[in-house]
Design a protein around this motif. Structure first.
Motif, PDB file in Angstrom:
ATOM      1  N   UNK A 147       1.905 -13.799 -12.025  1.00  0.00           N
ATOM      2  CA  UNK A 147       3.352 -12.635 -11.797  1.00  0.00           C
ATOM      3  C   UNK A 147       3.059 -11.601 -12.141  1.00  0.00           C
ATOM      4  N   UNK A 148       3.123 -10.190 -12.190  1.00  0.00           N
ATOM      5  CA  UNK A 148       3.182  -8.882 -12.744  1.00  0.00           C
ATOM      6  C   UNK A 148       4.772  -8.177 -11.912  1.00  0.00           C
ATOM      7  N   UNK A 149       4.600  -6.929 -13.189  1.00  0.00           N
ATOM      8  CA  UNK A 149       5.419  -5.657 -12.768  1.00  0.00           C
ATOM      9  C   UNK A 149       4.081  -4.506 -12.190  1.00  0.00           C
ATOM     10  N   UNK A 150       5.134  -3.607 -10.818  1.00  0.00           N
ATOM     11  CA  UNK A 150       4.301  -2.725 -10.885  1.00  0.00           C
ATOM     12  C   UNK A 150       5.153  -1.355 -10.225  1.00  0.00           C
ATOM     13  N   UNK A 151       4.804  -0.080 -10.215  1.00  0.00           N
ATOM     14  CA  UNK A 151       5.818   0.831  -9.598  1.00  0.00           C
ATOM     15  C   UNK A 151       5.025   1.234  -8.471  1.00  0.00           C
ATOM     16  N   UNK A 152       3.572   0.774  -8.373  1.00  0.00           N
ATOM     17  CA  UNK A 152       2.383   0.552  -7.215  1.00  0.00           C
ATOM     18  C   UNK A 152       2.094  -0.115  -6.726  1.00  0.00           C
ATOM     19  N   UNK A 153       2.481  -1.125  -6.324  1.00  0.00           N
ATOM     20  CA  UNK A 153       1.821  -1.981  -5.268  1.00  0.00           C
ATOM     21  C   UNK A 153       0.831  -2.126  -4.206  1.00  0.00           C
ATOM     22  N   UNK A 154       0.522  -1.399  -4.043  1.00  0.00           N
ATOM     23  CA  UNK A 154      -0.487  -0.942  -3.543  1.00  0.00           C
ATOM     24  C   UNK A 154      -1.463  -0.767  -3.459  1.00  0.00           C
ATOM     25  N   UNK A 155      -1.662   0.580  -5.290  1.00  0.00           N
ATOM     26  CA  UNK A 155      -2.711   0.026  -5.649  1.00  0.00           C
ATOM     27  C   UNK A 155      -3.230  -0.585  -6.524  1.00  0.00           C
ATOM     28  N   UNK A 156      -1.549  -1.516  -7.172  1.00  0.00           N
ATOM     29  CA  UNK A 156      -2.350  -2.698  -8.037  1.00  0.00           C
ATOM     30  C   UNK A 156      -2.821  -3.810  -7.260  1.00  0.00           C
ATOM     31  N   UNK A 157      -2.656  -3.887  -6.359  1.00  0.00           N
ATOM     32  CA  UNK A 157      -3.211  -5.139  -5.753  1.00  0.00           C
ATOM     33  C   UNK A 157      -4.403  -4.647  -5.235  1.00  0.00           C
ATOM     34  N   UNK A 191      -7.342 -12.515  -5.873  1.00  0.00           N
ATOM     35  CA  UNK A 191      -6.769 -11.552  -5.267  1.00  0.00           C
ATOM     36  C   UNK A 191      -5.885 -10.934  -3.453  1.00  0.00           C
ATOM     37  N   UNK A 192      -5.655 -12.288  -4.233  1.00  0.00           N
ATOM     38  CA  UNK A 192      -4.538 -12.225  -2.618  1.00  0.00           C
ATOM     39  C   UNK A 192      -3.076 -12.550  -2.934  1.00  0.00           C
ATOM     40  N   UNK A 193      -2.262 -10.950  -2.729  1.00  0.00           N
ATOM     41  CA  UNK A 193      -0.696 -11.057  -2.775  1.00  0.00           C
ATOM     42  C   UNK A 193      -0.198 -11.810  -1.992  1.00  0.00           C
ATOM     43  N   UNK A 194       0.957 -12.511  -2.740  1.00  0.00           N
ATOM     44  CA  UNK A 194       1.653 -13.882  -1.909  1.00  0.00           C
ATOM     45  C   UNK A 194       2.640 -14.256  -1.544  1.00  0.00           C
ATOM     46  N   UNK A 195       3.492 -12.783  -2.965  1.00  0.00           N
ATOM     47  CA  UNK A 195       4.805 -12.938  -3.008  1.00  0.00           C
ATOM     48  C   UNK A 195       5.412 -11.295  -3.700  1.00  0.00           C
ATOM     49  N   UNK A 236      -2.113 -14.051   3.041  1.00  0.00           N
ATOM     50  CA  UNK A 236      -2.411 -12.969   1.547  1.00  0.00           C
ATOM     51  C   UNK A 236      -1.771 -11.952   2.523  1.00  0.00           C
ATOM     52  N   UNK A 237      -0.325 -11.699   1.872  1.00  0.00           N
ATOM     53  CA  UNK A 237       0.472 -10.722   2.869  1.00  0.00           C
ATOM     54  C   UNK A 237       0.030  -9.029   2.802  1.00  0.00           C
ATOM     55  N   UNK A 238      -1.516  -8.848   1.465  1.00  0.00           N
ATOM     56  CA  UNK A 238      -1.687  -7.134   1.916  1.00  0.00           C
ATOM     57  C   UNK A 238      -3.041  -7.165   2.940  1.00  0.00           C
ATOM     58  N   UNK A 239      -3.537  -8.559   3.641  1.00  0.00           N
ATOM     59  CA  UNK A 239      -4.599  -8.877   4.371  1.00  0.00           C
ATOM     60  C   UNK A 239      -4.658  -7.597   5.519  1.00  0.00           C
ATOM     61  N   UNK A 240      -3.665  -6.823   5.713  1.00  0.00           N
ATOM     62  CA  UNK A 240      -3.704  -5.654   7.162  1.00  0.00           C
ATOM     63  C   UNK A 240      -3.393  -4.566   6.310  1.00  0.00           C
ATOM     64  N   UNK A 241      -3.205  -4.401   5.349  1.00  0.00           N
ATOM     65  CA  UNK A 241      -3.308  -2.792   4.761  1.00  0.00           C
ATOM     66  C   UNK A 241      -4.427  -2.429   4.740  1.00  0.00           C
ATOM     67  N   UNK A 242      -4.013  -0.789   5.414  1.00  0.00           N
ATOM     68  CA  UNK A 242      -5.324  -0.031   4.751  1.00  0.00           C
ATOM     69  C   UNK A 242      -5.858   0.895   4.140  1.00  0.00           C
ATOM     70  N   UNK A 243      -6.669  -0.519   2.932  1.00  0.00           N
ATOM     71  CA  UNK A 243      -7.243   0.366   1.732  1.00  0.00           C
ATOM     72  C   UNK A 243      -7.827   0.719   1.902  1.00  0.00           C
ATOM     73  N   UNK A 244      -7.672   2.273   1.423  1.00  0.00           N
ATOM     74  CA  UNK A 244      -9.210   3.177   0.600  1.00  0.00           C
ATOM     75  C   UNK A 244      -9.531   2.387  -0.393  1.00  0.00           C
ATOM     76  N   UNK A 245     -10.397   2.104  -0.142  1.00  0.00           N
ATOM     77  CA  UNK A 245     -10.901   1.009  -1.606  1.00  0.00           C
ATOM     78  C   UNK A 245     -11.962   2.227  -2.658  1.00  0.00           C
TER      79      UNK A 245
END
Length: 106
Positions: A19-29, A48-52, A90-99
């Protein structure tokens, strides 16, 4: 308005829960997926899987909620997760991350 997020990561279905907290979910994931902090709990257990996640308007309230969830029994956390995401997908599977870029920690 700045949003805050309570989030839960795992390594697999019914696996380790973080469990974590952040002000930028995309960057934190993204940071969890890239194991930016190799000695962290999530890197060690491959979480490495965002589930909630929950959105909050107030950072202090979000931090209080994070601490509350961390104290919960595992069964309670599993129920919370499965009410929103029964398959632990993994809720973030379809996010377009710029790695190629990772936000540095302030």
């Amino acid at each position: 308005m700045k949003l805050w997020y309570i989030y839960i990561m795992t390594n697999k279905h019914q696996g380790v829960i973080y469990v974590g907290v952040t002000d930028n979910l995309i960057e934190r994931v993204k940071a969890h997926k890239l194991k930016v902090y190799p000695n962290s709990f999530t890197a060690k257990y491959n979480c490495d899987k965002l589930i909630y996640f929950e959105e909050w308007d107030n950072g202090l309230e979000a931090t209080i909620r994070e601490k509350q969830l961390k104290k919960w029994k595992r069964d309670w956390k599993v129920k919370l997760i499965e009410d929103m995401n029964p398959t632990w997908m993994d809720i973030s599977l379809n996010w377009n991350f710029d790695f190629s870029k990772v936000r540095s920690k302030k």
